[in-house]
Design a protein around this motif. Structure first.
Motif, PDB file in Angstrom:
ATOM      1  N   LEU A   1       0.850  -1.191   0.000  1.00 16.73           N
ATOM      2  CA  LEU A   1       0.000   0.000   0.000  1.00 16.73           C
ATOM      3  C   LEU A   1       0.881   1.234   0.000  1.00 16.73           C
ATOM      4  O   LEU A   1       1.787   1.357   0.820  1.00 16.73           O
ATOM      5  CB  LEU A   1      -0.891   0.015   1.253  1.00 16.73           C
ATOM      6  CG  LEU A   1      -2.086  -0.916   1.220  1.00 16.73           C
ATOM      7  CD1 LEU A   1      -2.690  -1.061   2.593  1.00 16.73           C
ATOM      8  CD2 LEU A   1      -3.137  -0.392   0.253  1.00 16.73           C
ATOM      9  N   CYS A   2       0.566   2.143  -0.904  1.00 17.93           N
ATOM     10  CA  CYS A   2       1.377   3.344  -1.011  1.00 17.93           C
ATOM     11  C   CYS A   2       0.459   4.552  -1.006  1.00 17.93           C
ATOM     12  O   CYS A   2      -0.437   4.670  -1.849  1.00 17.93           O
ATOM     13  CB  CYS A   2       2.191   3.276  -2.301  1.00 17.93           C
ATOM     14  SG  CYS A   2       2.911   4.835  -2.781  1.00 17.93           S
ATOM     15  N   LEU A   3       0.670   5.446  -0.052  1.00 14.85           N
ATOM     16  CA  LEU A   3      -0.119   6.668   0.039  1.00 14.85           C
ATOM     17  C   LEU A   3       0.803   7.810  -0.360  1.00 14.85           C
ATOM     18  O   LEU A   3       1.850   7.986   0.258  1.00 14.85           O
ATOM     19  CB  LEU A   3      -0.617   6.854   1.476  1.00 14.85           C
ATOM     20  CG  LEU A   3      -1.352   8.145   1.818  1.00 14.85           C
ATOM     21  CD1 LEU A   3      -2.677   8.214   1.110  1.00 14.85           C
ATOM     22  CD2 LEU A   3      -1.561   8.236   3.317  1.00 14.85           C
ATOM     23  N   GLU A   4       0.446   8.544  -1.388  1.00 20.54           N
ATOM     24  CA  GLU A   4       1.384   9.559  -1.872  1.00 20.54           C
ATOM     25  C   GLU A   4       0.645  10.663  -2.606  1.00 20.54           C
ATOM     26  O   GLU A   4      -0.433  10.448  -3.163  1.00 20.54           O
ATOM     27  CB  GLU A   4       2.405   8.891  -2.806  1.00 20.54           C
ATOM     28  CG  GLU A   4       3.575   9.758  -3.179  1.00 20.54           C
ATOM     29  CD  GLU A   4       4.300  10.344  -1.983  1.00 20.54           C
ATOM     30  OE1 GLU A   4       5.120   9.649  -1.374  1.00 20.54           O
ATOM     31  OE2 GLU A   4       4.019  11.514  -1.645  1.00 20.54           O
ATOM     32  N   PHE A   5       1.265  11.824  -2.603  1.00 20.92           N
ATOM     33  CA  PHE A   5       0.728  12.930  -3.398  1.00 20.92           C
ATOM     34  C   PHE A   5       0.794  12.541  -4.860  1.00 20.92           C
ATOM     35  O   PHE A   5       1.749  11.922  -5.309  1.00 20.92           O
ATOM     36  CB  PHE A   5       1.555  14.186  -3.166  1.00 20.92           C
ATOM     37  CG  PHE A   5       1.348  14.778  -1.811  1.00 20.92           C
ATOM     38  CD1 PHE A   5       2.341  14.687  -0.849  1.00 20.92           C
ATOM     39  CD2 PHE A   5       0.167  15.418  -1.488  1.00 20.92           C
ATOM     40  CE1 PHE A   5       2.152  15.232   0.408  1.00 20.92           C
ATOM     41  CE2 PHE A   5      -0.025  15.964  -0.237  1.00 20.92           C
ATOM     42  CZ  PHE A   5       0.966  15.872   0.715  1.00 20.92           C
TER      43      PHE A   5
ATOM     44  N   VAL B   1      -4.075  13.290  -3.602  1.00 20.03           N
ATOM     45  CA  VAL B   1      -3.417  12.171  -2.955  1.00 20.03           C
ATOM     46  C   VAL B   1      -3.968  10.899  -3.588  1.00 20.03           C
ATOM     47  O   VAL B   1      -5.134  10.850  -3.976  1.00 20.03           O
ATOM     48  CB  VAL B   1      -3.717  12.194  -1.437  1.00 20.03           C
ATOM     49  CG1 VAL B   1      -3.430  10.871  -0.817  1.00 20.03           C
ATOM     50  CG2 VAL B   1      -2.899  13.254  -0.758  1.00 20.03           C
ATOM     51  N   ALA B   2      -3.128   9.887  -3.702  1.00 18.53           N
ATOM     52  CA  ALA B   2      -3.626   8.623  -4.254  1.00 18.53           C
ATOM     53  C   ALA B   2      -3.096   7.459  -3.435  1.00 18.53           C
ATOM     54  O   ALA B   2      -1.955   7.510  -2.946  1.00 18.53           O
ATOM     55  CB  ALA B   2      -3.200   8.465  -5.704  1.00 18.53           C
ATOM     56  N   ILE B   3      -3.919   6.437  -3.270  1.00 17.61           N
ATOM     57  CA  ILE B   3      -3.482   5.211  -2.604  1.00 17.61           C
ATOM     58  C   ILE B   3      -3.328   4.139  -3.671  1.00 17.61           C
ATOM     59  O   ILE B   3      -4.300   3.760  -4.331  1.00 17.61           O
ATOM     60  CB  ILE B   3      -4.510   4.734  -1.554  1.00 17.61           C
ATOM     61  CG1 ILE B   3      -4.716   5.796  -0.494  1.00 17.61           C
ATOM     62  CG2 ILE B   3      -4.022   3.448  -0.907  1.00 17.61           C
ATOM     63  CD1 ILE B   3      -5.703   5.382   0.577  1.00 17.61           C
ATOM     64  N   HIS B   4      -2.100   3.659  -3.826  1.00 17.82           N
ATOM     65  CA  HIS B   4      -1.842   2.559  -4.751  1.00 17.82           C
ATOM     66  C   HIS B   4      -1.775   1.263  -3.964  1.00 17.82           C
ATOM     67  O   HIS B   4      -1.201   1.214  -2.877  1.00 17.82           O
ATOM     68  CB  HIS B   4      -0.514   2.760  -5.478  1.00 17.82           C
ATOM     69  CG  HIS B   4      -0.594   3.738  -6.602  1.00 17.82           C
ATOM     70  ND1 HIS B   4      -0.699   5.082  -6.408  1.00 17.82           N
ATOM     71  CD2 HIS B   4      -0.601   3.556  -7.937  1.00 17.82           C
ATOM     72  CE1 HIS B   4      -0.755   5.692  -7.580  1.00 17.82           C
ATOM     73  NE2 HIS B   4      -0.702   4.791  -8.527  1.00 17.82           N
ATOM     74  N   SER B   5      -2.358   0.211  -4.533  1.00 21.71           N
ATOM     75  CA  SER B   5      -2.383  -1.068  -3.821  1.00 21.71           C
ATOM     76  C   SER B   5      -1.995  -2.176  -4.776  1.00 21.71           C
ATOM     77  O   SER B   5      -2.380  -2.174  -5.942  1.00 21.71           O
ATOM     78  CB  SER B   5      -3.789  -1.302  -3.260  1.00 21.71           C
ATOM     79  OG  SER B   5      -3.991  -2.668  -2.998  1.00 21.71           O
ATOM     80  N   GLY B   6      -1.208  -3.122  -4.264  1.00 25.55           N
ATOM     81  CA  GLY B   6      -0.836  -4.261  -5.103  1.00 25.55           C
ATOM     82  C   GLY B   6      -0.657  -5.483  -4.233  1.00 25.55           C
ATOM     83  O   GLY B   6      -0.467  -5.375  -3.030  1.00 25.55           O
ATOM     84  N   PHE B   7      -0.713  -6.659  -4.856  1.00 27.88           N
ATOM     85  CA  PHE B   7      -0.590  -7.886  -4.086  1.00 27.88           C
ATOM     86  C   PHE B   7       0.552  -8.719  -4.616  1.00 27.88           C
ATOM     87  O   PHE B   7       0.812  -8.769  -5.815  1.00 27.88           O
ATOM     88  CB  PHE B   7      -1.874  -8.709  -4.157  1.00 27.88           C
ATOM     89  CG  PHE B   7      -3.024  -8.095  -3.410  1.00 27.88           C
ATOM     90  CD1 PHE B   7      -3.878  -7.207  -4.041  1.00 27.88           C
ATOM     91  CD2 PHE B   7      -3.212  -8.386  -2.078  1.00 27.88           C
ATOM     92  CE1 PHE B   7      -4.925  -6.622  -3.348  1.00 27.88           C
ATOM     93  CE2 PHE B   7      -4.266  -7.810  -1.387  1.00 27.88           C
ATOM     94  CZ  PHE B   7      -5.120  -6.929  -2.013  1.00 27.88           C
ATOM     95  N   LYS B   8       1.215  -9.420  -3.702  1.00 27.44           N
ATOM     96  CA  LYS B   8       2.244 -10.388  -4.110  1.00 27.44           C
ATOM     97  C   LYS B   8       1.548 -11.742  -4.173  1.00 27.44           C
ATOM     98  O   LYS B   8       1.196 -12.314  -3.148  1.00 27.44           O
ATOM     99  CB  LYS B   8       3.371 -10.411  -3.071  1.00 27.44           C
ATOM    100  CG  LYS B   8       4.405 -11.484  -3.348  1.00 27.44           C
ATOM    101  CD  LYS B   8       5.558 -11.376  -2.371  1.00 27.44           C
ATOM    102  CE  LYS B   8       6.568 -12.472  -2.590  1.00 27.44           C
ATOM    103  NZ  LYS B   8       7.779 -12.271  -1.778  1.00 27.44           N
TER     104      LYS B   8
END
Lengths: 139, 311
Positions: B227-231, B303-310
């Protein structure tokens, strides 16, 4: 970089049995007294509130009492499960006498300052007389 | 004749070599480790050093500045991140670039309340418990309020970690929380260890984002979530103009007035502009091996939240 030698300490024996709260002494976090002064005033009020709220599970022994920049705190045993050398990803050995995490193969030791292990390769100290086989690479 | 041609050819090849070097310089990133610090161009080493200094300077006032710059909205963003994570008791979280511990504290609160609700539910479902069993259940809650959840906060900056530890002490967080000084591009953790990896407002300051993403992939367990929270970038033109105005006119001034540091906040604003937009970051995350990568815009893309799964 702060050498481990400056922070030589006799680490307190960790009694972290089960989920019981280890009654560790308040940390001697070295740092600007001015910053801490301001933070303490804010913290005292919140500390009291937290103490009242945390009646069920007692947390820190006394947040108000502050020892001077004391000897470095020992490492939390739970962390050792996760930590490896950032360069070689091999497990580390915790050296109690110098409060360091030692990587035998590369001959480097990472200091632990105030309970925080410093896992930056440049901060690591070489334990052998000659430089280690793999030079400390730039991240 | 051949002799006459040879020096001519040598001259041509040298000129071609110079032209190639010029092209490479123009392309920039491929040949030399040149990168950016805000709107300046610097080497990678310089960038690391400058960013370290920025956060060393702002560490003490970090939370205050966040509140004043975002008018407190950054708390909502971080709350949304943890709600999206929806951790259950027993989750192992690594919070990278987690400096002052905002995400870590929210995680601990969330897990604690979920655990309380679990135990209450259990009690409610077993109506015929003896008094002994009921008190044992309460003891369980007291001795293991987090349900073995743990969060490791990793940051490259000592001052930020110290500020975080002090905050933890004042707020009364001690269990299930650890602090490590480490580099996101070279994490000191073993493979397949963590359930969730978060990086909130930190990946912008990493010099080699691809390395950080690879490390994130490495330390996550299979099934783990990134999970990545970033401008990020605002697509709406009107809002974008207002946002630019606010960013460049108000924020550095706030930085000067509150923290006495114009330059650091100028860097902050510039670094936001330089950061790749949502789709590009999504592609980078996919390159690192994550699947089902998606992003969620908050406040129209500020702001955007990027999400990814392994997987």
């Amino acid at each position: 970089m702060v050498r481990a030698a400056e922070q030589r300490a006799a680490p307190e024996p960790q009694r972290g049995g089960g989920g019981a709260q280890p009654g560790t002494a308040p940390p001697g976090t070295g740092g600007g007294a001015a910053a801490r002064g301001g933070a303490m005033l804010r913290g005292c009020g919140r500390g009291a509130a937290a103490a009242l709220r945390g009646a069920a599970g007692s947390r820190r022994a006394s947040g108000q009492e502050r020892q001077g920049p004391g000897p470095g705190r020992p490492l939390e045993p739970s962390l050792l499960r996760f930590l490896v050398c950032p360069l070689s990803k091999r497990p580390l050995r915790y050296e109690e006498s110098t409060n360091e995490l030692v990587n035998e193969e590369l001959g480097i030791a990472y200091p632990i300052i105030d309970g925080i292990p410093n896992m930056i390769p440049e901060a690591a100290r070489t334990t052998r007389k000659r430089p280690p086989a793999e030079g400390s690479e730039q991240p | 004749m051949a002799a006459g041609l040879r020096p001519g050819r040598a001259l041509l090849s040298r000129r071609r070599g110079a032209l190639c070097a010029l092209l490479r310089a123009a392309r920039g990133l491929a040949a030399r480790p040149e990168t950016h610090f805000g709107f300046q161009n610097v080497t990678e080493a310089e960038r690391r050093e400058k960013i370290y200094q920025v956060f060393e300077n702002v560490a003490e006032k970090y939370d205050v500045m966040n509140d004043s710059m975002s008018l407190g909205i950054h708390r909502v963003w971080k709350d949304i991140l943890v709600h999206k994570m929806n951790p259950s008791p027993g989750t192992l979280l690594v919070d990278v670039a987690g400096g002052t511990g905002d995400i870590a504290f929210r995680f601990l609160n969330y897990v604690r309340s979920v655990r309380e609700r679990q135990l209450q539910q259990k009690l409610r479902n077993h109506q015929n418990l003896s008094w002994q069993e009921i008190s044992k259940s309460y003891q369980e809650e007291k001795s293991n309020p987090l349900g073995d959840s743990q969060v490791v906060v990793c940051d490259i900056n000592k001052e930020m970690l110290k500020a975080g530890m002090q905050k933890a002490q004042h707020l009364g967080y001690s269990e299930g929380l650890s602090w490590v000084l480490g580099n996101a591009e070279e994490l000191p953790f073993d493979d397949d260890k963590f359930d969730v990896y978060t990086i909130a407002f930190g990946i912008r300051n990493v010099t080699r984002i691809d390395l950080a993403l690879q490390e994130a992939y490495r330390v996550l367990k299979p099934g783990g979530r990134f999970l990545c929270l970033e401008f990020s970038h605002v697509s709406n033109p009107l809002l974008s103009r207002l946002y630019d105005l606010y960013s460049f006119q108000v924020i550095p001034v706030l930085g000067e007035v509150i923290a006495g540091d114009w330059k650091s906040y100028q860097y902050l604003v510039e670094s936001i502009r330089r950061f790749p937009p949502q789709e590009e970051l999504k592609a980078m995350i996919e390159d690192a091996g994550f699947l089902k990568v998606d992003y969620q815009n908050l406040n129209s893309g500020i702001v955007a939240i990027h999400s990814g799964f392994k997987l």
